[in-house]
Write an enzyme that holds these catalytic residues in place. Structure first.
Site, PDB file in Angstrom:
ATOM      1  N   GLU B 208       0.877  -1.171   0.000  1.00 47.53           N
ATOM      2  CA  GLU B 208       0.000   0.000   0.000  1.00 47.53           C
ATOM      3  C   GLU B 208       0.911   1.216   0.000  1.00 47.53           C
ATOM      4  O   GLU B 208       1.464   1.587   1.038  1.00 47.53           O
ATOM      5  CB  GLU B 208      -0.902  -0.032   1.235  1.00 47.53           C
ATOM      6  CG  GLU B 208      -1.882  -1.199   1.225  1.00 47.53           C
ATOM      7  CD  GLU B 208      -3.114  -0.909   0.371  1.00 47.53           C
ATOM      8  OE1 GLU B 208      -3.524   0.264   0.283  1.00 47.53           O
ATOM      9  OE2 GLU B 208      -3.665  -1.868  -0.222  1.00 47.53           O
ATOM     10  N   CYS B 242      -2.128   9.119   2.977  1.00 45.74           N
ATOM     11  CA  CYS B 242      -1.741   8.626   1.648  1.00 45.74           C
ATOM     12  C   CYS B 242      -2.769   8.987   0.583  1.00 45.74           C
ATOM     13  O   CYS B 242      -2.442   9.092  -0.588  1.00 45.74           O
ATOM     14  CB  CYS B 242      -1.509   7.123   1.669  1.00 45.74           C
ATOM     15  SG  CYS B 242      -2.825   6.221   2.474  1.00 45.74           S
TER      16      CYS B 242
END
Lengths: 481, 497
Positions: B208, B242
């Protein structure tokens, strides 16, 4: 050797750039394009069956029966299934809507990845490169095919036929050996699909890591075959012999070795002998239905293995290098440390090891790397269930061999050292797609949205927590946001 | 120490105790209790680590974990059950299904920006899938790492789910061990190293990562609402998310309006001096603070720009007329700095986005359906959200993950369970019906080949004209029969009447 066709003198880099430009132009995205290419691929197979059979005969002395069933028909079936299902597969899948997102749309889109690389193998040189290609096309990608240089005739045939049937802007065949593959892997791809050995797989993964490229690895390993409990020995032996000696044992899902009790072995050996004689006659070398080893080098490897074994050869054992014939061979009285038990055999040698109990058999299997396939022959369902529960493998089949990989609904792939990822049917399409989570909101309900904005207050927080936590309702769990 | 933890986890997994449904549910419910009972301590740790507001923590971190646990608790029995699949004629009497199985020992490497969510949500999936897991929280969020190390053993099976703390050397030591899956959240540089380490053992990975998540504001949209939502998403956790909108793309004519709306919203959210607002965070450490200031250099500041090194404080900052080749446009910002790049039309926007690495999230603000459709069809990204930012993260039915440089694999909800399971293809046959099998055995004859092909051939429509013709004929026959039956019944009832 570069790819054939109009762009003959292109370098690898130029080919990849050309395909990338085609992908970026959006030409592969529309359903119509994908279906047209898939139907063309179908025509390629239908129009060229004699040439394909000839190439497979040259490469592996593949009997027509095996070639039709395991190469041509498998790909044709997958193609038909994909062509018929694709309009459904590319639809966005809507996910559960809940109280506050009733005005919103939440769905998953399948999107193409870009330019993918498919590296084939030599044992099923047509199937192992075209089956992944089906999914790559269906998912809207451009693809580079790198067939195995070991199955030379099929490699040449593919290099000649693919540019004739598929769009040359979007699909290319690059031929070559280890050097060419290594330089190919220095480029960035959006997915790499590799079928082959564990050793090469490691270097492919390392090359992929440089560009964060996702990979599918279809590897192998030693597929155990456990025979235990009450069963019809002759029926079992036939299926065992069929799956073991199909393609002269050169299948990643062939039962590699057999585990059974000493008593069962006494029944099994004559049953195997009978099955062999029914299938291939008393002289398998004369049978048109028995394949050959792919190259001299592979033949030598198998002979050397047989030379190193501590076991006893009870059937076969002979071969002739000129035509790469290797007799169906059975070896007994060996244990786990034997030379035949150190690497994937990938040939027509069947070691039979004895076990005292099912427990011992399961322990033996679990001490080794997870295999691509695991087989159990038994009429007792508790035996089958016990092995299923207590072991792991890519796929599992009871009372038969290989056939589980012909079912379009089942994902075909390994786990652990036998591979990562899976394909066949819809699974190939999913492998070559990106599942993009999408949410479309409206402008309304801003009053609810305001709960989340600073300045933060306790009361807003309580409302928001109530609204965002999953609740148990009588019909299911729902989350409000 | 690292090797000990991994060996212990493998021993624990090999014992088989993580497989039964009961055990998995028990561990999950213990994890839920941890989050609920120790929330106050978690909130304090985050305050120390990243000056996270106590209101942000439940919403941004804890609720996601709770929802995943509840979903798993409710559905785990279904998820673990065999999933039957389509059969062929030859396997019509057999059992054909896919069964989810544990992989073994999973390594979970967390990140510092949401240290609880990014470490525990993968753990929820690992537990649900029946695996053991070695948990390695980020050392950058020190207080959270040590609190996790203290709390997890108090609630979960210590041997099965050990926590390993430490920095780069400890992580490298861990990566030398063999795992059955590595789950990493962080940046792409380290992501590549993780993938390379995994390659040695042929271990699959979930990465990720991040990237620059573009945020396009179309002329045709409710600019005020758009800017309010963007402001919320960009400056929460001080931009260290993010999926925060990294930069804005808009037409030069609306740039001024966008800046004003955001400026106004910032006042509403954080007041005149965000430094004094309890709701505004800080940069995690000096290194990132310096990095961000360097990025701002050379750009035109429209709002903000002030900073205080002693507090790692950077005021919410908007940069205008940023050039595509500026330094700030070359790396993920991960901070409270919002560049605006102007673009003439949707074509230019799409081109701009596609020339760059695939982002983790893409945001589009537009009321124009055509524009939305084009953005969806002509770009790609991990996820996409129209007319809002970040909230797609809260729908755990949506797969959350990147593509290309922004990551490999996906998770949240059932997707984590799937990601950390092996889906084993199972065919359960019997030794009976051997006559059917005879067709595939050598010696081969043309008639045997024909029989085999009949049974193995896929039964789908357009490739089998004969079957289609038969389907039509039989439907017509059935219809004719039905009509005849109705006629007979009606006639009978007429006679009766």
């Amino acid at each position: 050797m570069s790819s054939f066709g109009v762009f003959e003198m292109e370098s690898q880099r130029q080919i990849i750039e050309r395909l990338r430009a085609a992908f970026q132009s959006g030409v592969t995205a529309p359903l119509q394009f994908r279906l047209t290419q898939l139907k063309s691929l179908l025509s390629l197979l239908e129009d060229n069956e004699p040439q394909i059979l000839e190439a497979l005969q040259k490469d592996l002395a593949k009997p027509k029966f095996e070639a039709v069933l395991s190469e041509i028909d498998m790909v044709v079936n997958d193609l038909c299934y994909t062509i018929n299902s694709l309009p459904t597969w590319i639809q966005p899948s809507y996910v559960g809507k809940n109280l506050a997102t009733k005005l919103d749309d939440c769905f998953v889109r399948r999107e193409p990845l870009g330019v993918v690389l498919i590296i084939g193998a030599w044992n099923y040189p047509l199937q192992l490169i075209l089956a992944p290609l089906i999914g790559a096309i269906a998912a809207g990608n451009c693809a580079i095919l790198k067939p195995s240089e070991i199955s030379r005739a099929t490699e040449r045939l593919l290099a000649q036929l693919i540019p004739k049937y598929l769009s040359q802007e979007c699909f290319a065949v690059i031929c070559g050996g280890a050097e060419e593959t290594k330089s190919l892997l220095e480029n960035r791809f959006d997915h790499i699909f590799y079928t082959g050995s564990q050793a090469v797989a490691r270097s492919i993964l390392q090359a992929a890591a440089v560009h964060l490229t996702p990979v599918t690895l279809e590897l192998g390993g030693k597929c155990p075959c456990l025979i235990y409990g009450r069963l019809d020995m002759l029926a079992a032996a036939k299926r065992l012999v069929w799956s073991k000696f199909f393609n002269a044992g050169q299948s990643c899902v062939a039962p590699d070795y057999v585990l059974c009790t000493p008593e069962m072995r006494e029944e099994l050996l004559p049953a195997i002998a009978k099955a062999l004689s029914i299938f291939y006659g008393s002289q398998p070398k004369q049978s048109e239905d028995f394949s050959r080893i792919v190259t001299d080098r592979h033949w030598d490897r198998l002979m050397a293995l047989l030379g190193k074994t501590q076991g006893r050869v009870v059937m076969g054992g002979e071969g002739s290098k000129e035509d790469k014939y290797f007799a169906p061979t059975v070896v007994v009285d060996l244990d786990g440390s034997d030379a035949l038990m150190q690497e994937e055999i990938f040939g027509p040698i069947m070691p039979i090891l004895t076990i005292e109990s099912l427990e011992q058999g399961i322990t033996f299997i679990n001490q080794r790397e997870k295999p691509l396939a695991l087989y159990v022959f038994s009429d007792e369902s508790q035996v089958v269930n016990m092995v299923l529960e207590r072991t792991s493998s890519g796929g599992f089949c009871s009372n038969d061999g290989i056939v589980h990989m012909t079912l379009p609904g089942l994902p075909f792939g390994g786990v652990g050292a036998s591979g990562m990822g899976s394909y066949h049917g819809r699974w190939t399409f999913e492998t070559f797609s990106h599942r993009r989570g999408c949410m479309l909101r409206g402008w309304g309900l801003e009053r609810i949205s305001m709960l989340r904005y600073p300045p933060y207050t306790e009361s807003n927080l309580s409302w928001l927590r109530w609204a965002t936590s999953a609740k148990k309702k009588s019909w299911g769990v729902c989350s409000v946001m | 120490m690292e090797k000990q933890a991994v060996d212990g986890a493998r021993r624990a997994f090999n014992s088989g105790r993580s497989r039964p449904l009961q055990y998995r549910k028990q561990q999950l419910s213990a994890l839920l209790r941890l989050i609920r009972e120790r929330q106050a301590e978690i909130v304090s740790a985050l305050k120390r680590d990243i000056s996270r507001s106590e209101f942000d923590t439940p919403i941004f971190e804890l609720i996601g974990i709770e929802n995943d646990i509840k979903l798993a608790e409710r559905n785990l029995a279904d998820w673990m059950a065999p999933q039957p699949v389509k059969k062929t004629l030859l396997t019509i009497t057999d059992d054909v299904y896919i069964k989810a199985e544990p992989l073994g020992v999973v390594l979970i490497i967390g990140a510092w920006n949401y240290p609880w969510s990014l470490t525990l949500r993968p753990l929820v999936g690992a537990i649900a899938a029946g695996n053991a897991a070695v948990v390695k929280p980020s050392e950058v969020s020190k207080s959270s790492a040590s609190l996790l190390k203290e709390l997890l053993p108090q609630y979960l099976d210590t041997e099965m789910y050990p926590v390993v703390t430490g920095g780069v050397p400890e992580t490298q030591e861990l990566l030398k061990q063999r795992f059955d899956h590595i789950f990493y959240t962080g940046n792409s540089t380290v992501g590549k190293l993780v993938m390379e380490a995994a390659a040695r053992h042929l271990a699959p990975v979930t990465l990720e990562l991040g990237g620059k998540s573009p945020c396009y504001i179309d002329k045709d949209c409710d600019i005020a609402v758009a800017c309010r939502r963007i402001t919320w998403g960009k400056f929460a956790n001080c931009g260290q998310t993010c999926i925060a909108p990294d930069y804005i793309l808009c037409h030069p004519n609306i740039q001024h309006r966008v800046i004003e709306e955001i400026r106004q919203t910032l006042l509403e959210f954080y007041g005149e001096d965000p430094k004094t607002s309890p709701d505004y965070g800080r940069i995690i450490n000096q290194h990132h603070f310096d990095r961000l200031l360097a990025l701002i250099e050379g750009c035109t500041v429209a709002v903000g720009g002030e900073s205080d090194k002693s507090q790692c404080y950077i005021t919410p900052t908007i940069l205008k007329d940023v050039l595509p080749h500026a330094r700030i446009m070359q790396e993920e910002i991960f901070g409270p700095v919002l560049p605006i790049v102007t673009a003439g039309d949707v074509n230019e926007v799409i081109r701009f986005i596609n020339e760059r690495p695939k982002p983790l999230a893409l945001y589009v603000f537009s009321s124009n359906k055509k524009v939305v459709r084009r953005m969806l069809n002509e770009t790609t990204s991990g996820g996409v959200l129209v007319n809002d930012v970040m909230v797609h993260y809260t729908i755990n039915a949506l797969p959350f993950g990147g593509v290309g440089n922004s990551g490999v694999g996906r998770y949240h909800g059932k997707h984590t369970f799937d990601q950390l399971s092996h889906h084993r293809a199972c065919l359960i046959k019997s030794l009976a019906m051997e006559r059917l099998n005879m067709a595939r055995y050598p010696p081969m004859t043309p008639s045997r080949l024909r029989t085999s092909m009949f049974f193995l051939r896929s039964r789908s429509g357009s490739c089998d004209q004969a079957l289609r013709a038969w389907a039509v004929v039989s439907s017509l026959l059935a219809l004719a029969l039905l009509i005849s039956l109705l006629v007979v019944l009606l006639r009978d009832s007429n006679i009766a009447a």
